[in-house]
Design an enzyme around this catalytic site. Structure first.
Site, PDB file in Angstrom:
ATOM      1  N   CYS A  66       0.811  -1.224   0.000  1.00  0.00           N
ATOM      2  CA  CYS A  66       0.000   0.000   0.000  1.00  0.00           C
ATOM      3  C   CYS A  66       0.844   1.274   0.000  1.00  0.00           C
ATOM      4  O   CYS A  66       0.631   2.182  -0.805  1.00  0.00           O
ATOM      5  CB  CYS A  66      -0.980  -0.016   1.168  1.00  0.00           C
ATOM      6  SG  CYS A  66      -0.219   0.069   2.814  1.00  0.00           S
ATOM      7  N   HIS A  80      -2.505   1.208   6.778  1.00  0.00           N
ATOM      8  CA  HIS A  80      -2.924   1.125   5.378  1.00  0.00           C
ATOM      9  C   HIS A  80      -3.147   2.522   4.827  1.00  0.00           C
ATOM     10  O   HIS A  80      -3.502   3.455   5.552  1.00  0.00           O
ATOM     11  CB  HIS A  80      -4.209   0.302   5.243  1.00  0.00           C
ATOM     12  CG  HIS A  80      -4.574   0.016   3.806  1.00  0.00           C
ATOM     13  ND1 HIS A  80      -3.825  -0.795   2.986  1.00  0.00           N
ATOM     14  CD2 HIS A  80      -5.594   0.485   3.029  1.00  0.00           C
ATOM     15  CE1 HIS A  80      -4.366  -0.850   1.786  1.00  0.00           C
ATOM     16  NE2 HIS A  80      -5.433  -0.080   1.785  1.00  0.00           N
ATOM     17  N   HIS A 114      -5.910   1.877  -4.379  1.00  0.00           N
ATOM     18  CA  HIS A 114      -5.005   1.349  -3.357  1.00  0.00           C
ATOM     19  C   HIS A 114      -4.603  -0.079  -3.689  1.00  0.00           C
ATOM     20  O   HIS A 114      -5.212  -0.740  -4.532  1.00  0.00           O
ATOM     21  CB  HIS A 114      -5.625   1.431  -1.960  1.00  0.00           C
ATOM     22  CG  HIS A 114      -6.785   0.502  -1.735  1.00  0.00           C
ATOM     23  ND1 HIS A 114      -7.070  -0.069  -0.506  1.00  0.00           N
ATOM     24  CD2 HIS A 114      -7.762   0.034  -2.570  1.00  0.00           C
ATOM     25  CE1 HIS A 114      -8.144  -0.823  -0.595  1.00  0.00           C
ATOM     26  NE2 HIS A 114      -8.583  -0.780  -1.837  1.00  0.00           N
TER      27      HIS A 114
END
Length: 389
Positions: free
Chosen positions: A301, A349, A361
């Site tokens: 990420c 994240h 993402h």
């Protein structure tokens, strides 16, 4: 990953900006829908229920992602420490060479004195002394040295001291590098362990259970899409109000200013950079999530968001823990395309906002870079929004 299992944050840490009753109703609907799943009873045969497996897998993926960010930090530290250690070792080698040259020059003076029969014992005693300065205190040697010889002695003493210091620093740097490498191994093992456990749980599911799990995930995505649409409507209404207010002010003053941007008081330079960043982000869609990866063929990420903004000429730190501090925090309602959306209390994240409640993402192991609602794990999963440039 089920949002109802997330540890609640304090009110001060929550992202502001979701205010409409319709969205609140949608959130309650989501909670009611998912609570039916979460409260399911274990199966009669003692095996964990499908809902329990889903929760466990979600938790393992979350833990793996958190461990991945720790791995990224350890890897970055190891790289920097190795570079510093290599520099110190090279410096020690260069200083050792200079020390040898100074020693050779002193040796030539000692040989010359020996051939002429002058002060051989004093010179030999000097070269054998543990600390040259101790011997210099004896004035009989210093009185016999020429200016050039004294300079050679001074060079020798200086290089010897500097070399010993650099050797000590290199030794300490190597020890630090070893510690960093150990941290890296531990973080890597933690990621692999969590992913292995998740794969093991999923491998035990029957085809019917996997179908049910897919249906639950579809319901979750539909609810997230509804929330994204509500956020998009709210942002559009606020932008329209800002444009109307700006237009009214221009009319009152009789000015001929240009129309405001879609984001109200948007900085044109940021919009230009964000456009480049998002063009790069869209080109990465479909590439696999791989923990620790920074592209160009796969990403985790934070590796993706770092690469996205690098394409726009903006350097971001490697980990989510550092990226969250690399810009200005804004409310979710004020999020603009290009902003970074961070998730969970441990900030493990991140995705890049593309507008209309959506982001791009790299979700988790086994998944691919994709567009998805910022509410993919519920509103409570959102930690903060940061404008990086």
């Amino acid at each position: 990953m089920a949002s109802q299992h997330r540890k609640p944050r304090s009110a001060g840490a929550r992202v502001a900006g979701i205010r409409t009753p319709a969205l609140a109703t949608a959130a309650l609907t989501s909670v009611a829908l998912l609570s039916q799943t979460a409260n399911a009873a274990p199966s009669d045969d003692g095996k964990p229920s499908l809902e329990e497996v889903e929760k466990k897998v979600d938790d393992l993926y979350r833990q793996a992602e958190s461990a991945t960010e720790k791995y990224n930090a350890a890897k970055e530290k190891t790289t920097k420490q190795r570079k510093r250690t290599d520099g110190l070792v090279d410096d020690v080698a260069q200083r050792t060479q200079k020390l040898n040259e100074a020693r050779e020059e002193l040796g030539s003076y000692a040989a010359a004195q020996y051939r002429t029969g002058a002060s051989a014992p004093d010179t030999a005693a000097f070269l054998l002394a543990d600390t040259p300065q101790d011997y210099f205190d004896q004035n009989q040697l210093m009185s016999r040295l020429t200016d050039r010889q004294k300079g050679a002695v001074d060079d020798y003493v200086t290089e010897r001291s500097a070399t010993m210091k650099q050797r000590q620093e290199a030794t300490e740097s190597l020890a630090t590098l070893t510690d960093a490498q150990n941290d890296l191994k531990i973080a890597k093992a933690a990621v692999q362990k969590k992913l292995g456990e998740a794969r093991e749980l999923l491998s035990r599911l029957t085809a019917q259970e996997k179908a049910r799990l897919a249906a639950i995930e579809k319901q979750r995505q539909e609810e997230a899409a509804r929330k994204a649409a509500e956020l998009a409507r709210q942002q559009a209404a606020e932008q329209a109000a800002a444009q109307q207010e700006s237009g009214g002010a221009s009319a009152d003053t009789g000015s001929s200013s240009t129309a405001p941007s879609p984001s109200g008081s948007e900085d044109p330079s940021y919009a230009t950079k964000a456009e480049k960043a998002l063009a790069f982000a869209r080109a990465q869609i479909g590439k696999p999530y791989v923990w620790g990866a920074t592209g160009p063929d796969s990403y985790d990420c934070s590796g993706l968001t770092q690469a996205v903004w690098k394409a726009a000429g903006v350097t971001l730190p490697r980990t989510t823990y550092d990226q969250v501090n690399a810009g200005t925090t804004v409310s979710l309602a004020d999020a603009r395309p290009g902003d970074l959306i961070f998730f969970y209390d441990d900030v493990s994240h991140v995705g890049v906002y593309i507008g209309n409640g959506m982001m791009i993402h790299a979700p988790k192991p086994g998944a691919y870079v994709r567009e998805e609602s910022v509410f993919y794990d519920g509103e409570s999963g959102i930690h903060s929004v940061v404008r990086p440039a």
